[in-house]
Design a protein around this motif. Structure first.
Motif, PDB file in Angstrom:
ATOM      1  N   ILE A 134       0.839  -1.199   0.000  1.00  0.00           N
ATOM      2  CA  ILE A 134       0.000   0.000   0.000  1.00  0.00           C
ATOM      3  C   ILE A 134       0.872   1.246   0.000  1.00  0.00           C
ATOM      4  N   SER A 135       1.981   1.207   0.733  1.00  0.00           N
ATOM      5  CA  SER A 135       2.862   2.377   0.740  1.00  0.00           C
ATOM      6  C   SER A 135       3.440   2.629  -0.651  1.00  0.00           C
ATOM      7  N   TYR A 136       3.706   1.571  -1.404  1.00  0.00           N
ATOM      8  CA  TYR A 136       4.186   1.731  -2.785  1.00  0.00           C
ATOM      9  C   TYR A 136       3.114   2.395  -3.639  1.00  0.00           C
ATOM     10  N   VAL A 137       1.888   1.907  -3.556  1.00  0.00           N
ATOM     11  CA  VAL A 137       0.797   2.454  -4.359  1.00  0.00           C
ATOM     12  C   VAL A 137       0.552   3.924  -4.002  1.00  0.00           C
ATOM     13  N   VAL A 138       0.580   4.227  -2.711  1.00  0.00           N
ATOM     14  CA  VAL A 138       0.361   5.614  -2.273  1.00  0.00           C
ATOM     15  C   VAL A 138       1.476   6.520  -2.777  1.00  0.00           C
ATOM     16  N   ASP A 139       2.716   6.088  -2.658  1.00  0.00           N
ATOM     17  CA  ASP A 139       3.836   6.907  -3.116  1.00  0.00           C
ATOM     18  C   ASP A 139       3.806   7.117  -4.620  1.00  0.00           C
ATOM     19  N   VAL A 140       3.426   6.093  -5.381  1.00  0.00           N
ATOM     20  CA  VAL A 140       3.338   6.244  -6.838  1.00  0.00           C
ATOM     21  C   VAL A 140       2.166   7.158  -7.195  1.00  0.00           C
ATOM     22  N   PHE A 141       1.033   6.964  -6.540  1.00  0.00           N
ATOM     23  CA  PHE A 141      -0.158   7.765  -6.830  1.00  0.00           C
ATOM     24  C   PHE A 141       0.079   9.237  -6.514  1.00  0.00           C
ATOM     25  N   SER A 142       0.771   9.505  -5.403  1.00  0.00           N
ATOM     26  CA  SER A 142       1.047  10.902  -5.041  1.00  0.00           C
ATOM     27  C   SER A 142       2.276  11.454  -5.760  1.00  0.00           C
ATOM     28  N   GLU A 143       2.837  10.669  -6.665  1.00  0.00           N
ATOM     29  CA  GLU A 143       3.972  11.048  -7.519  1.00  0.00           C
ATOM     30  C   GLU A 143       5.223  11.393  -6.719  1.00  0.00           C
ATOM     31  N   LYS A 144       5.417  10.720  -5.586  1.00  0.00           N
ATOM     32  CA  LYS A 144       6.648  10.885  -4.816  1.00  0.00           C
ATOM     33  C   LYS A 144       7.766  10.025  -5.380  1.00  0.00           C
ATOM     34  N   VAL A 145       7.399   8.942  -6.052  1.00  0.00           N
ATOM     35  CA  VAL A 145       8.364   8.072  -6.723  1.00  0.00           C
ATOM     36  C   VAL A 145       7.791   7.678  -8.078  1.00  0.00           C
ATOM     37  N   GLU A 146       8.679   7.266  -8.949  1.00  0.00           N
ATOM     38  CA  GLU A 146       8.237   6.777 -10.253  1.00  0.00           C
ATOM     39  C   GLU A 146       7.848   5.304 -10.129  1.00  0.00           C
ATOM     40  N   VAL A 147       7.096   4.831 -11.082  1.00  0.00           N
ATOM     41  CA  VAL A 147       6.696   3.428 -11.104  1.00  0.00           C
ATOM     42  C   VAL A 147       7.947   2.573 -11.250  1.00  0.00           C
ATOM     43  N   GLN A 148       8.050   1.545 -10.432  1.00  0.00           N
ATOM     44  CA  GLN A 148       9.205   0.641 -10.484  1.00  0.00           C
ATOM     45  C   GLN A 148       9.026  -0.299 -11.667  1.00  0.00           C
ATOM     46  N   LYS A 149       9.905  -0.179 -12.648  1.00  0.00           N
ATOM     47  CA  LYS A 149       9.796  -1.012 -13.849  1.00  0.00           C
ATOM     48  C   LYS A 149      10.526  -2.343 -13.704  1.00  0.00           C
ATOM     49  N   ASP A 150      11.409  -2.440 -12.726  1.00  0.00           N
ATOM     50  CA  ASP A 150      12.156  -3.670 -12.485  1.00  0.00           C
ATOM     51  C   ASP A 150      11.366  -4.537 -11.487  1.00  0.00           C
ATOM     52  N   PHE A 151      10.836  -5.632 -11.988  1.00  0.00           N
ATOM     53  CA  PHE A 151      10.003  -6.511 -11.159  1.00  0.00           C
ATOM     54  C   PHE A 151      10.777  -7.072  -9.972  1.00  0.00           C
ATOM     55  N   ILE A 152      12.054  -7.375 -10.159  1.00  0.00           N
ATOM     56  CA  ILE A 152      12.871  -7.953  -9.088  1.00  0.00           C
ATOM     57  C   ILE A 152      12.984  -6.976  -7.912  1.00  0.00           C
ATOM     58  N   LYS A 153      13.184  -5.710  -8.198  1.00  0.00           N
ATOM     59  CA  LYS A 153      13.302  -4.715  -7.128  1.00  0.00           C
ATOM     60  C   LYS A 153      11.973  -4.531  -6.396  1.00  0.00           C
ATOM     61  N   LEU A 154      10.877  -4.557  -7.125  1.00  0.00           N
ATOM     62  CA  LEU A 154       9.567  -4.460  -6.481  1.00  0.00           C
ATOM     63  C   LEU A 154       9.296  -5.713  -5.648  1.00  0.00           C
TER      64      LEU A 154
END
Length: 96
Positions: free
Chosen positions: A2-22
């Motif tokens: 949820i913290s990932y989704v919130v940070d991406v939605f609020s544009e604090k971070v970019e979408v993680q394109k590397d599946f391994i890191k996510l």
């Protein structure tokens, strides 16, 4: 996650394109809930600068194997102490 989704939605971070890191972030979930709430943007910095060396992997495997054998040995040892023959104590191994 949820913290990932919130940070991406609020544009604090970019979408993680590397599946391994996510996946690494998601697998850290038990550790993340044990302490204070950690935001993805803070953990993302640590994941991005992570370096994996063969010597570190070797050390990790050795620690895992030694810890596993210690757990098995101590488990067998204490099971023997608890389940001595002629003892009136309940043997927990019989419950399995």
């Amino acid at each position: 996650i949820i913290s990932y989704v919130v940070d991406v939605f609020s544009e604090k971070v970019e979408v993680q394109k590397d599946f391994i890191k996510l996946a690494l972030y998601v697998t850290m979930f038990p550790q993340l809930i044990a302490g204070p709430i950690v935001r993805y943007k803070d953990v993302n910095k640590e994941i991005a600068k992570r370096n994996i060396k063969l010597s570190d992997v070797e050390t990790g495997i050795k620690r895992f194997i030694i810890g596993f054998f210690k757990k098995v040995w101590y488990g067998q040892f204490f099971q023997y102490l608890i389940c001595l023959d002629g003892c009136n104590m309940l043997c927990f191994a019989d419950l399995l």
